[in-house]
Write a protein that holds these residues in place. Structure first.
Motif, PDB file in Angstrom:
ATOM      1  N   TRP A   1       9.535  10.720  12.227  1.00 49.10           N
ATOM      2  CA  TRP A   1       9.241  10.288  13.593  1.00 49.10           C
ATOM      3  C   TRP A   1       9.279   8.768  13.759  1.00 49.10           C
ATOM      4  O   TRP A   1       8.977   8.271  14.844  1.00 49.10           O
TER       5      TRP A   1
ATOM      6  N   ARG B   1      -0.689   7.072  23.089  1.00 49.18           N
ATOM      7  CA  ARG B   1       0.695   7.284  22.654  1.00 49.18           C
ATOM      8  C   ARG B   1       1.301   5.933  22.314  1.00 49.18           C
ATOM      9  O   ARG B   1       0.987   4.920  22.949  1.00 49.18           O
TER      10      ARG B   1
ATOM     11  N   ASP C   1       1.084  13.452  16.346  1.00 48.70           N
ATOM     12  CA  ASP C   1       1.476  14.728  16.920  1.00 48.70           C
ATOM     13  C   ASP C   1       2.352  14.485  18.151  1.00 48.70           C
ATOM     14  O   ASP C   1       2.460  13.362  18.634  1.00 48.70           O
ATOM     15  N   ASN C   2       2.937  15.531  18.646  1.00 50.04           N
ATOM     16  CA  ASN C   2       3.707  15.532  19.893  1.00 50.04           C
ATOM     17  C   ASN C   2       4.742  14.408  20.001  1.00 50.04           C
ATOM     18  O   ASN C   2       4.677  13.595  20.924  1.00 50.04           O
ATOM     19  N   PRO C   3       5.715  14.360  19.093  1.00 50.91           N
ATOM     20  CA  PRO C   3       6.739  13.319  19.208  1.00 50.91           C
ATOM     21  C   PRO C   3       7.580  13.519  20.461  1.00 50.91           C
ATOM     22  O   PRO C   3       7.812  14.655  20.890  1.00 50.91           O
ATOM     23  N   ALA C   4       8.014  12.415  21.052  1.00 49.31           N
ATOM     24  CA  ALA C   4       8.922  12.497  22.193  1.00 49.31           C
ATOM     25  C   ALA C   4      10.219  13.136  21.716  1.00 49.31           C
ATOM     26  O   ALA C   4      10.654  12.916  20.582  1.00 49.31           O
ATOM     27  N   PRO C   5      10.869  13.934  22.562  1.00 49.37           N
ATOM     28  CA  PRO C   5      12.127  14.555  22.150  1.00 49.37           C
ATOM     29  C   PRO C   5      13.208  13.507  21.939  1.00 49.37           C
ATOM     30  O   PRO C   5      13.199  12.449  22.586  1.00 49.37           O
TER      31      PRO C   5
ATOM     32  N   ARG D   1      10.094   6.820  17.129  1.00 47.43           N
ATOM     33  CA  ARG D   1       9.853   7.715  18.278  1.00 47.43           C
ATOM     34  C   ARG D   1       8.433   7.540  18.800  1.00 47.43           C
ATOM     35  O   ARG D   1       7.516   7.180  18.065  1.00 47.43           O
ATOM     36  N   GLU D   2       8.262   7.818  20.091  1.00 44.43           N
ATOM     37  CA  GLU D   2       6.938   7.789  20.687  1.00 44.43           C
ATOM     38  C   GLU D   2       6.185   9.042  20.230  1.00 44.43           C
ATOM     39  O   GLU D   2       6.723  10.153  20.271  1.00 44.43           O
ATOM     40  N   VAL D   3       4.948   8.848  19.774  1.00 44.15           N
ATOM     41  CA  VAL D   3       4.120   9.948  19.284  1.00 44.15           C
ATOM     42  C   VAL D   3       2.706   9.807  19.844  1.00 44.15           C
ATOM     43  O   VAL D   3       2.324   8.753  20.343  1.00 44.15           O
ATOM     44  N   GLU D   4       1.940  10.867  19.726  1.00 47.54           N
ATOM     45  CA  GLU D   4       0.532  10.837  20.114  1.00 47.54           C
ATOM     46  C   GLU D   4      -0.326  10.570  18.890  1.00 47.54           C
ATOM     47  O   GLU D   4      -0.093  11.139  17.819  1.00 47.54           O
TER      48      GLU D   4
ATOM     49  N   THR E   1      -3.691  11.512  17.849  1.00 45.54           N
ATOM     50  CA  THR E   1      -4.731  12.451  18.279  1.00 45.54           C
ATOM     51  C   THR E   1      -6.137  11.914  18.021  1.00 45.54           C
ATOM     52  O   THR E   1      -7.087  12.395  18.630  1.00 45.54           O
TER      53      THR E   1
END
Length: 78
Positions: free
Chosen positions: A14, A27, A63-67, A17-20, A22
């Motif tokens: 990742w 972000r 978590d939750n990487p940008a697509p 990439r933009e990620v969260e 947690t």
């Protein structure tokens, strides 16, 4: 999973990439997985999208990487 990359940095799928984060709910762009001073475990280095103050978090909190899109620009390989 991460692997050794040099200068104690680790690869991570990742990076760039933009990620969260947690742990904080924020972000940011994942810049590196690397040591923070003399702490024994590497941390994730994040930068707010658009700039600002970088922060660190536990890599397990990512978590939750940008697509990935045609405009995504992952960090280049060294």
């Amino acid at each position: 999973m991460s692997t050794a990359r040099g200068l104690l940095h680790r690869d991570h799928r990742w990076i760039g990439r933009e990620v969260e984060d947690t742990a904080t709910g924020r972000r940011g762009i994942l810049r590196a997985i690397a040591p923070d001073g003399d702490k024994p475990r590497p941390v994730a280095w994040l930068l707010p999208k658009g700039g600002g103050m970088e922060w660190t978090t536990d890599p397990a909190a990512l978590d939750n990487p940008a697509p990935l899109t045609p405009n995504s620009r992952p960090e280049p390989e060294s």
